[in-house]
Motif scaffolding. Structure first.
Motif, PDB file in Angstrom:
ATOM      1  N   UNK A  36     -45.565   2.046  66.005  1.00 50.66           N
ATOM      2  CA  UNK A  36     -44.434   2.359  65.153  1.00 50.66           C
ATOM      3  C   UNK A  36     -43.363   1.556  65.617  1.00 50.66           C
ATOM      4  N   UNK A  37     -43.320   0.903  66.833  1.00 53.97           N
ATOM      5  CA  UNK A  37     -42.230   0.104  67.429  1.00 53.97           C
ATOM      6  C   UNK A  37     -42.833  -0.807  68.476  1.00 53.97           C
ATOM      7  N   UNK A  38     -42.342  -1.856  68.591  1.00 52.09           N
ATOM      8  CA  UNK A  38     -42.863  -2.606  69.815  1.00 52.09           C
ATOM      9  C   UNK A  38     -42.959  -2.004  71.138  1.00 52.09           C
ATOM     10  N   UNK A 109     -39.235  -3.810  72.925  1.00 54.46           N
ATOM     11  CA  UNK A 109     -38.459  -3.702  71.768  1.00 54.46           C
ATOM     12  C   UNK A 109     -37.177  -4.846  72.134  1.00 54.46           C
ATOM     13  N   UNK A 121     -40.051 -12.016  61.001  1.00 53.31           N
ATOM     14  CA  UNK A 121     -39.899 -10.496  60.146  1.00 53.31           C
ATOM     15  C   UNK A 121     -41.006  -9.749  60.917  1.00 53.31           C
ATOM     16  N   UNK A 122     -40.628  -8.391  60.944  1.00 57.79           N
ATOM     17  CA  UNK A 122     -41.501  -7.572  61.738  1.00 57.79           C
ATOM     18  C   UNK A 122     -42.087  -6.415  60.457  1.00 57.79           C
ATOM     19  N   UNK A 123     -43.392  -6.290  60.900  1.00 60.36           N
ATOM     20  CA  UNK A 123     -44.102  -5.134  60.212  1.00 60.36           C
ATOM     21  C   UNK A 123     -44.690  -4.359  61.261  1.00 60.36           C
ATOM     22  N   UNK A 124     -44.165  -2.876  61.292  1.00 65.75           N
ATOM     23  CA  UNK A 124     -44.796  -2.169  62.198  1.00 65.75           C
ATOM     24  C   UNK A 124     -45.899  -0.946  61.940  1.00 65.75           C
ATOM     25  N   UNK A 126     -48.740  -0.951  61.246  1.00 66.58           N
ATOM     26  CA  UNK A 126     -50.088  -1.484  60.360  1.00 66.58           C
ATOM     27  C   UNK A 126     -51.090  -2.158  61.462  1.00 66.58           C
ATOM     28  N   UNK A 143     -54.837  -6.339  55.618  1.00 67.65           N
ATOM     29  CA  UNK A 143     -54.743  -4.738  56.021  1.00 67.65           C
ATOM     30  C   UNK A 143     -54.716  -4.021  54.957  1.00 67.65           C
TER      31      UNK A 143
ATOM     32  N   UNK B  69     -35.052  -0.264  60.629  1.00 64.74           N
ATOM     33  CA  UNK B  69     -36.388   0.273  60.661  1.00 64.74           C
ATOM     34  C   UNK B  69     -36.483   1.358  59.745  1.00 64.74           C
ATOM     35  N   UNK B 191     -48.388  -3.773  53.977  1.00 65.24           N
ATOM     36  CA  UNK B 191     -47.729  -5.157  54.269  1.00 65.24           C
ATOM     37  C   UNK B 191     -46.647  -5.632  53.397  1.00 65.24           C
TER      38      UNK B 191
END
Lengths: 428, 250
Positions: A36-38, A109, A121-124, A126, A143, B69, B191
């Protein structure tokens, strides 16, 4: 036209740095992270040698690093004794040589923020399930039924990289003697307590590695790293050996914490985190192919990790491989060729860097540790049998050091020891 | 059809710790969408999809909620636009104050709404009052604990699941409706939805004017832990142990 120039899978050291490198060059980058986060899924002992980080981020001192390591401690632990070497040297504290204890939650983070500020860009949250492969070329990710395409995909999804095998790059799953299993606790203590217990100045810390009885005498070891307001205490043991033991790894950690040498270091501390992870320890021999058609592999996914017993490295290799993967991808994108041939320079660049130079130099280290059980059960006891009479004064007749040491050494076998020592200096 | 959904942003309760003096330590907690509000968001998104409508999310939060976020998370769940008032004075906001701020957001940005959806209650206070007070402030009808809803012309027909029957009620629009969690299962944003969320409009403003509260908070403390009894039975004394267990269960 692909959705992105590059997709990076995994927001750890390698992935974030690759994304930062690409985004800084104006490339459209997407990072997909399953946590859910880096750093949510990342675990480290943790210490990072900052030389490769400094090359990417001249302002790396601003990163949430914990303490600069000023004490190198190594212990050989028998069931009832502990032999410790404590080394400190000003040279090891100089810029370029220095290392820091680190907690991956905040650190990753920070890295991700750097990449995001550079335009990535970031997708968390997934987990990428599969790769889109068209005519043998990796051209995107899948995904939850969503597909996103890119000219190049960088796999930085860690030690259990399923995608590396989906890309057809890993020969097979790592053997159980090539991976270790680790358990770690983060124990909170006030900063000044840590400084007095680990004999460090404010802002400085220690790395402490243990071999011997802590892993029940099997290939592996324990570690303690002093962070700013916590200590990281853990056990790492080779999986194939763990399976033969009657005590599980978490029990090894519990026993280690109870040792009279260790208990006072963590007394009154509060365990705030408990984690487990797989560590790639097979070295060079377990590396997958790192370049494929439209795809590169970096960091732990490429099994870039080395455990020499006295030094454990992974993050500096991950950072460097991420940077090199990013640079290679930029060149390939600019040349309009992200095929295997177009990306091949990643391997050349990595081969010419310290990453592969060191991986090759320590090629036989994993095998040495694995085939030298006496290092973990035998040598610690031998040291005890020499050291204890040295310090013991109970009125009984004393002996010269030679008289104490020789029988003990002979019991181990002079030839066996010499062979072990030769093998050690050659492979480490 | 224009649907508004009210979203509270709260500290993730998984990472709130109780300190030694029973005070709550929020320092490790990230900001998340209040759990039951994700059900309300889903219900709103589904309703909008079925009725060719749009959904805007509104939120009255502290400045901690003004986080990329969190905002992306809200917008990746079928929401078209987000209007947030983020002000640290809202830390101590009661239901009345929150409702007033939400009314301000609605008046300024979505006064042409047909329906406002709220969650069952917030994950932190769970007063379950904001829906009612918002409706009072806007002077529209309100109904709560709704387990199903569909639009029929200029009214909605809602279901309320009671102990042994399901009540069906017609509510004229515009109205405020608060939904029970089982009204809709929140989606896991994909996504594409997450990527699209980054490009959707959202606005964050500070609070104009002072906050009027009706409730005064004296202190927030975790409940006192009952000390364990530490009754230890001698090994082999299984009968006494069994008797003690039986006694405790009575």
């Amino acid at each position: 036209m692909a959705d992105f120039d590059a997709i990076v899978i995994g927001a750890g050291c390698a992935g974030n740095v690759a994304a930062y490198t690409l985004a800084s060059a104006g490339k459209a980058v997407l990072v997909v992270e399953r946590g859910n986060y880096a750093g949510a899924k990342n675990m480290t002992g943790g210490r990072i040698y900052t030389h490769s980080l400094a090359k990417v981020f001249p302002d790396y001192q601003d990163a949430p690093l914990q303490r600069k390591i000023t004490h190198e401690r190594i212990s050989l632990m028998s069931p009832d004794s502990n032999f410790t070497v404590d080394y400190s040297a000003r040279e090891l504290e100089e810029a370029g040589n220095e290392s820091y204890s680190v907690l991956r939650g905040p650190f990753d983070q920070w890295l991700a923020e750097k990449a995001e500020n550079a335009g990535a860009e970031y997708i968390y949250g997934i987990a990428v399930e599969d790769l889109i492969i068209e005519n043998g070329k990796v051209s995107g990710i899948i995904a939850f039924g969503d597909e996103i395409t890119a000219d190049v995909v960088i796999l930085a999804d860690g030690v259990n990289s399923l995608l590396t095998s989906k890309a057809g790059l890993s020969k097979k799953a790592p053997a159980i003697n090539q991976v270790a299993v680790g358990a770690k606790e983060t124990i909170e203590l006030p900063a000044e307590v840590i400084e007095s217990r680990f004999l460090c100045n404010p802002g400085e810390g220690s790395s402490w590695l243990f071999a011997g009885d802590c892993s029940n005498g099997i290939v592996g070891g324990a570690f303690i790293y002093a962070n700013q307001d916590s200590v990281s205490v853990g056990i790492v043991a080779t999986m194939s050996e763990v399976l033969k033991q009657d005590i599980p790894v978490y029990q090894m950690l519990e026993n280690f914490k109870q040792r009279p040498e260790i208990a006072p270091l963590i007394r009154d501390g509060k365990t705030v985190e408990y984690s487990g992870h797989v560590v790639p320890e097979g070295g060079l021999h377990m590396m997958p192919e790192i370049v494929g058609d439209g795809v590169l592999v970096a960091g732990d996914a490429a099994m870039l990790c080395m455990n020499l017993g006295y030094t454990v490295r992974g993050m500096d290799l991950a950072v460097a491989s991420g940077q090199i993967a990013g640079e290679a991808a930029i060149k390939a994108l600019d040349a309009g060729d992200t095929s295997k041939a177009g990306l091949a320079q990643y391997k050349t660049m990595l081969d010419n860097s310290f990453v592969m130079r060191d991986m090759k130099l320590y090629e036989s280290a994993p095998e040495f540790l694995e085939t030298s059980p006496m290092m973990f059960r035998g040598v610690p006891e031998m040291l005890r049998d020499i050291m204890t009479p040295l310090f013991k004064n109970n009125g009984e007749p004393r002996q010269h050091v030679m008289q104490i040491a020789m029988p003990v050494v002979k019991k181990m076998g002079l030839f066996k020891l010499a062979k072990f020592a030769m093998k050690a200096v050659k492979s480490l | 059809m224009k649907i508004v959904v009210a979203v509270k942003v709260v500290a993730d309760d998984q990472d709130i710790f109780v300190s030694g003096d029973r005070s709550l330590d929020y320092s490790k907690a990230r900001q998340i969408i209040s759990t039951y509000d994700t059900n309300a968001i889903e219900a709103a998104a589904q309703l909008a999809a079925d009725n060719d409508g749009t959904v805007v999310a509104i939120s009255a939060s502290t400045t901690k909620a003004d986080d990329t976020k969190v905002k992306k998370d809200i917008l990746s769940r079928g929401i078209d636009e987000l209007f947030m008032v983020a002000d640290d004075s809202l830390e101590t906001a009661d239901s009345y104050a929150t409702a007033q701020v939400l009314k301000g957001i609605v008046d300024a940005n979505a006064s042409d709404y047909d329906l406002i959806l709220c969650g069952d209650g917030s994950a932190d206070l769970y007063a379950g009052q904001v829906d009612v007070q918002l409706a009072a402030a806007l002077d529209v009808p309100v109904i709560n604990e709704v387990t199903g809803l569909k639009v029929e012309g200029d009214k909605v027909v809602v279901e309320r699941t009671l102990e042994d029957e399901v009540e069906e009620i017609e509510v004229p629009l515009p109205a405020v409706i608060s939904v029970s969690p089982n009204v809709a299962t929140p989606r896991i944003p994909g996504m594409r939805e997450i990527l699209a969320a980054g490009k959707k409009p959202s606005s964050v403003e500070g609070l104009a004017g002072a906050l009027e509260t009706k409730v005064e908070v004296e202190d927030i403390k975790a409940p006192e832990m009952t000390p364990r009894k530490n009754e230890i039975f001698a090994e082999g004394d299984i009968d006494a142990f069994a008797a003690a267990v039986a006694e405790a269960l009575k």
